[in-house]
Design a protein around this motif. Structure first.
Motif, PDB file in Angstrom:
ATOM      1  N   VAL A   1      12.072  -6.467  -2.935  1.00 47.02           N
ATOM      2  CA  VAL A   1      10.705  -6.604  -2.458  1.00 47.02           C
ATOM      3  C   VAL A   1      10.572  -7.671  -2.170  1.00 47.02           C
ATOM      4  N   THR A   2      10.568  -7.468  -0.653  1.00 46.49           N
ATOM      5  CA  THR A   2       9.701  -8.656   0.194  1.00 46.49           C
ATOM      6  C   THR A   2       8.688  -9.559  -0.260  1.00 46.49           C
ATOM      7  N   GLY A   3       9.168 -11.357  -0.703  1.00 46.71           N
ATOM      8  CA  GLY A   3       8.650 -12.205  -0.970  1.00 46.71           C
ATOM      9  C   GLY A   3       7.133 -12.696   0.003  1.00 46.71           C
TER      10      GLY A   3
ATOM     11  N   SER B   1      -0.587  -8.383  -3.469  1.00 49.90           N
ATOM     12  CA  SER B   1       0.870  -9.511  -3.710  1.00 49.90           C
ATOM     13  C   SER B   1       1.626  -8.857  -4.708  1.00 49.90           C
ATOM     14  N   TRP B   2       2.328  -9.708  -4.321  1.00 49.59           N
ATOM     15  CA  TRP B   2       3.715  -9.042  -5.025  1.00 49.59           C
ATOM     16  C   TRP B   2       4.090  -8.663  -5.448  1.00 49.59           C
TER      17      TRP B   2
ATOM     18  N   CYS C   1       5.206  -4.422  -6.769  1.00 49.92           N
ATOM     19  CA  CYS C   1       6.803  -4.749  -7.734  1.00 49.92           C
ATOM     20  C   CYS C   1       4.758  -2.649  -8.356  1.00 49.92           C
ATOM     21  N   HIS C   2       4.396  -3.364  -8.955  1.00 50.56           N
ATOM     22  CA  HIS C   2       3.692  -1.866 -10.171  1.00 50.56           C
ATOM     23  C   HIS C   2       4.124  -1.141  -9.309  1.00 50.56           C
ATOM     24  N   SER C   3       3.951  -0.824  -7.877  1.00 51.05           N
ATOM     25  CA  SER C   3       3.464   0.537  -7.469  1.00 51.05           C
ATOM     26  C   SER C   3       4.672   1.083  -7.712  1.00 51.05           C
TER      27      SER C   3
ATOM     28  N   HIS D   1       1.051  -1.333  -0.117  1.00 50.32           N
ATOM     29  CA  HIS D   1       0.073   0.294   0.502  1.00 50.32           C
ATOM     30  C   HIS D   1       0.852   1.228   0.091  1.00 50.32           C
ATOM     31  N   PHE D   2       1.635   1.216  -1.263  1.00 49.98           N
ATOM     32  CA  PHE D   2       2.184   2.581  -1.594  1.00 49.98           C
ATOM     33  C   PHE D   2       2.033   3.806  -1.076  1.00 49.98           C
TER      34      PHE D   2
END
Length: 404
Positions: free
Chosen positions: A250-252, A267-268, A272-274, A217-218
């Motif tokens: 990025v934490t799995g 989700s991972w 990553c997308h954010s 939640h960036f």
């Protein structure tokens, strides 16, 4: 950018001094006006308004500031202050940050001096998060509106920007009328000595920089950390054709099972997308006609699990790597030259270097980033501010909203 998504640029001249009180004096009313205006444009929908904030700090691209890691300590503190102020303003006006119905603010640093003609600047586009005025003005960002304070330094900055501005072709706001003066801006004398430089012999110029986190939640704390990381990476004009890589661990998902409110964890891939979208927003200022970033995914287990690679240009790569332990790629990739950590996790940098030393590898240069302070936040708002920079509290609020 989504259709009909409000998007604005705010041009800020240098503050009168680098301390937070002076930031607040200069910028609070300006940010309040812009954020409130963007929030009204959302009209109660679940869209998110984009706000690019370009904070002018003269001399950042001068040879005396190179390598730019010499200015890292000062610049990350300045970034912390402006993001903190954005958070305070949004809380005071009950505006969500980085959530549906709210504002997505991204801060970049701008090198512009009134005393130096824009024509004297080279026409080569630069990467963020430090850009020159020409790069910013000709970046083909789809801003609906551009704001500036209606004082002398703001007017000078806006006039120079307008002389270079290249609006997106076909945009509904395709002329200088999209520049709006903020009339209630205070007047101040911009400082010319905001940045303190470290000793040149102590500075490094890494071509591969790593940072790690959950990035769930960036929020603005993540933005501060990642922007500071981008500051460490060697800029394009000094790279001599070498590939520059920003590596984000990025934490799995499997490491997050004990987190609170796990059903509201992103989700991972979403995290990553954010992360990749934000890095692109603060670093990629190429003009219209530039090719889109090339994406490469490998979801098979490897040295560091799965990864997503974003090639922004042949010389600039973002590598988003799954991490399953405290070290991630820092002990599987010898070519990494620097590590960025928050001051909360400074011990992690020492542990990484101990592990690298045992492998016979060179230690990493470690750069520490401030955490967002809440000391100047009004007491009634301090808890709300803290919740907006806590992924756990964001998940809790999402759960409460879903249950109502």
């Amino acid at each position: 950018m989504a259709p009909n998504q409000p998007s604005a640029l705010l041009l800020l001249p240098p503050p009168p001094a680098a301390d937070f009180d002076q930031f607040r004096f200069a910028y609070e009313a300006i940010l309040s006006t812009v954020c409130s205006t963007l929030h009204l444009k959302l009209n109660g929908t679940d869209r998110v308004a984009i706000l690019d904030v370009a904070l002018s700090l003269p001399g950042l691209l001068a040879p005396s500031c190179q390598p730019r890691t010499r200015a890292f300590a000062s610049l990350q503190s300045i970034l912390e202050r402006i993001y903190r102020l954005i958070g305070i303003v949004c809380i005071e006006h009950k505006i969500e940050l980085d959530m549906p119905g709210g504002i997505d603010a991204r801060v970049v640093l701008l090198d512009y001096e009134v005393s130096r003609s824009v024509e004297d600047r080279p026409a080569v586009p630069r990467d963020g998060p430090i850009v020159d005025l020409r790069t910013l003005a000709q970046s083909a960002r789809p801003w609906n509106s551009i704001y500036y304070p209606d004082n002398q330094s703001g007017q000078d900055l806006a006039a120079a920007f307008s002389s270079l501005y290249s609006p997106v072709a076909g945009s509904k706001h395709s002329d200088s009328s999209s520049l709006h003066a903020i009339s209630d801006a205070p007047h101040w004398q911009p400082s010319v000595s905001l940045v303190t430089l470290s000793d040149k012999d102590e500075a490094t110029a890494p071509y591969a920089v790593a940072v790690g986190g959950t990035f769930d939640h960036f929020h603005i704390g993540h933005k501060l950390l990642l922007t500071a990381t981008a500051l460490v990476l060697q800029p394009v004009e000094d790279a001599e054709g070498r590939e520059r890589t920003l590596i984000v661990g990025v934490t799995g998902d499997e490491l997050l099972v004990k987190k609170k409110y796990p059903e509201y964890l992103e989700s991972w891939e979403d995290r990553c997308h954010s992360t990749g979208a934000f890095l692109t927003a603060i670093m990629d200022f190429r003009g219209s006609g530039s090719s889109k970033p090339q994406l490469e995914e490998d979801l098979k287990p490897g040295a560091n699990g799965k990864y997503i690679l974003m090639r922004i240009r042949p010389d600039l790569v973002f590598r988003l790597v799954e991490i399953k332990d405290p070290f991630g790629p820092t002990i599987t990739d010898e070519n990494i030259g620097a590590l960025v950590v928050s001051k909360e996790t400074r011990s992690g940098g020492a542990a990484v270097n101990d592990a690298r030393t045992k492998k016979g590898w060179a230690p990493l240069a470690v750069f520490e980033v401030d955490v967002l302070h809440t000391t100047e936040v009004p007491p009634d708002d301090a808890e709300d501010f803290a919740s907006k920079i806590s992924s756990t509290d964001i998940r809790r609020r999402r759960m409460e909203k879903a249950l109502n």
